[in-house]
Write an enzyme that holds these catalytic residues in place. Structure first.
Site, mmCIF file in Angstrom:
data_model
loop_
_atom_site.group_PDB
_atom_site.id
_atom_site.type_symbol
_atom_site.label_atom_id
_atom_site.label_comp_id
_atom_site.label_asym_id
_atom_site.label_seq_id
_atom_site.Cartn_x
_atom_site.Cartn_y
_atom_site.Cartn_z
ATOM 1 N N ASP A 1 4.747 0.277 10.533
ATOM 2 C CA ASP A 1 3.358 0.594 10.503
ATOM 3 C C ASP A 1 3.139 1.207 11.723
ATOM 4 O OD1 ASP A 1 0.595 0.317 10.460
ATOM 5 O OD2 ASP A 1 0.563 -1.862 10.502
ATOM 6 N N ASP B 1 -4.364 6.722 2.759
ATOM 7 C CA ASP B 1 -4.867 6.028 1.435
ATOM 8 C C ASP B 1 -6.549 5.771 2.047
ATOM 9 O OD1 ASP B 1 -5.707 3.850 -0.071
ATOM 10 O OD2 ASP B 1 -3.917 3.108 -0.186
ATOM 11 N N LYS C 1 -12.805 0.619 -1.496
ATOM 12 C CA LYS C 1 -13.672 -0.703 -1.203
ATOM 13 C C LYS C 1 -14.197 -0.610 -0.131
ATOM 14 C CE LYS C 1 -11.870 -3.334 -5.225
ATOM 15 N NZ LYS C 1 -11.388 -4.727 -5.869
ATOM 16 N N ASP D 1 -8.279 14.696 0.108
ATOM 17 C CA ASP D 1 -9.010 15.222 -0.991
ATOM 18 C C ASP D 1 -9.956 14.359 -1.261
ATOM 19 O OD1 ASP D 1 -7.409 12.986 -1.668
ATOM 20 O OD2 ASP D 1 -6.630 14.141 -3.291
#
Length: 271
Positions: free
Chosen positions: A147, A175, A179, A211
């Site tokens: 990470d 990512d 939500k 994108d």
């Protein structure tokens, strides 16, 4: 409206539902893209609708010795810089979220006078990227399976990456964490942006491509609000590819081939 895609069903109220039908990745994707955009007046096709089956990731050649190219958090020195990672003083650039490693492979070859450190949280992808580097014996690039956030963070123990020590930070197609309650997990979060800026030298660059228009716009607004030292956003132009791997990343290749707009920006630290 109900849209049937490969192995999945999507409608605007519920999103993806039960799996149906047989896998058909060619025409069905194009039909899905066009019908959805037309029906909902979309200017781009949302990436969350593109969860199409992927080919299995090839395991690295067992004959390759990855020790010099693939690191774990436990392998890292207390302070991360070119000297501790590569034994030289070349400018260091970090890619956060390297995926399959196309960018770090290409860029380390194109600019041998710079060092590149790729960070990928998914070990199998980090190993895949490291195998690319090992196969080509890249002396100026390494991968970390881990990470990135703890490495950039300032803690009671100090700073793993010193202020002004990086020449560049690259974040490509992270990512989007769709939500709202998950958005704090985004790579370009409030704290990470501040730490990326802290670690960049004056004149160093932060590159961000996605994108997802919503992610792009919110990030540009957030940077303007909390990190004015990064200056104004500078657009990065799209260049034509000359072969199938002539893209920044595999995500860029997939998005462009499916006709999805890619939003690119670069910041150059002013002070």
């Amino acid at each position: 409206m109900l849209v049937v895609a490969a192995m999945r069903v999507w409608n605007p109220e519920e999103g993806w539902a039960n799996r149906v039908g047989r896998k058909r990745e060619g025409k069905i994707v194009e039909i899905l893209r066009r019908v959805t955009m037309t029906a909902h007046g979309l200017s781009h096709f949302p990436r969350q609708l593109l969860r199409m089956p992927r080919a299995a990731l090839r395991k690295p050649n067992p004959a390759l010795d990855l020790d010099s190219w693939l690191k774990t958090p436990e392998d890292l020195p207390a302070t991360i810089n070119s000297q501790t990672l590569f034994g030289n003083d070349q400018p260091l650039e970090i890619e956060v979220g390297s995926g399959k490693g196309l960018f770090i492979q290409t860029e380390s070859d194109r600019r041998p006078e710079h060092n590149y450190f790729g960070i990928e949280i998914a070990r199998k992808y980090a190993a895949h990227a490291a195998a690319r580097l090992a196969k080509r014996e890249r002396a100026n690039a390494k991968m970390l399976a881990g990470d990135a956030t703890p490495l950039f963070a300032v803690t009671d123990e100090g700073k793993r990456i010193e202020d002004g020590s990086l020449d560049g930070v690259h974040v490509y197609f992270p990512d989007p964490w769709w939500k709202k309650r998950h958005r704090k997990r985004r790579v370009l979060s409030h704290d990470n942006i501040l730490n990326f800026s802290r670690c960049l030298r004056v004149g160093g660059r932060l590159h961000f491509w996605t994108d997802v228009l919503d992610y792009f716009e919110l990030t540009v607004e957030l940077i303007a609000e909390i990190a004015p030292e990064l200056g104004v956003p500078l657009p990065e132009t799209q260049r034509e590819s000359t072969h199938d791997l002539d893209f920044h990343t595999h995500f860029e290749r997939r998005s462009r081939k499916m006709g999805i707009p890619v939003y690119r920006v670069c910041y150059r630290k002013r002070s």
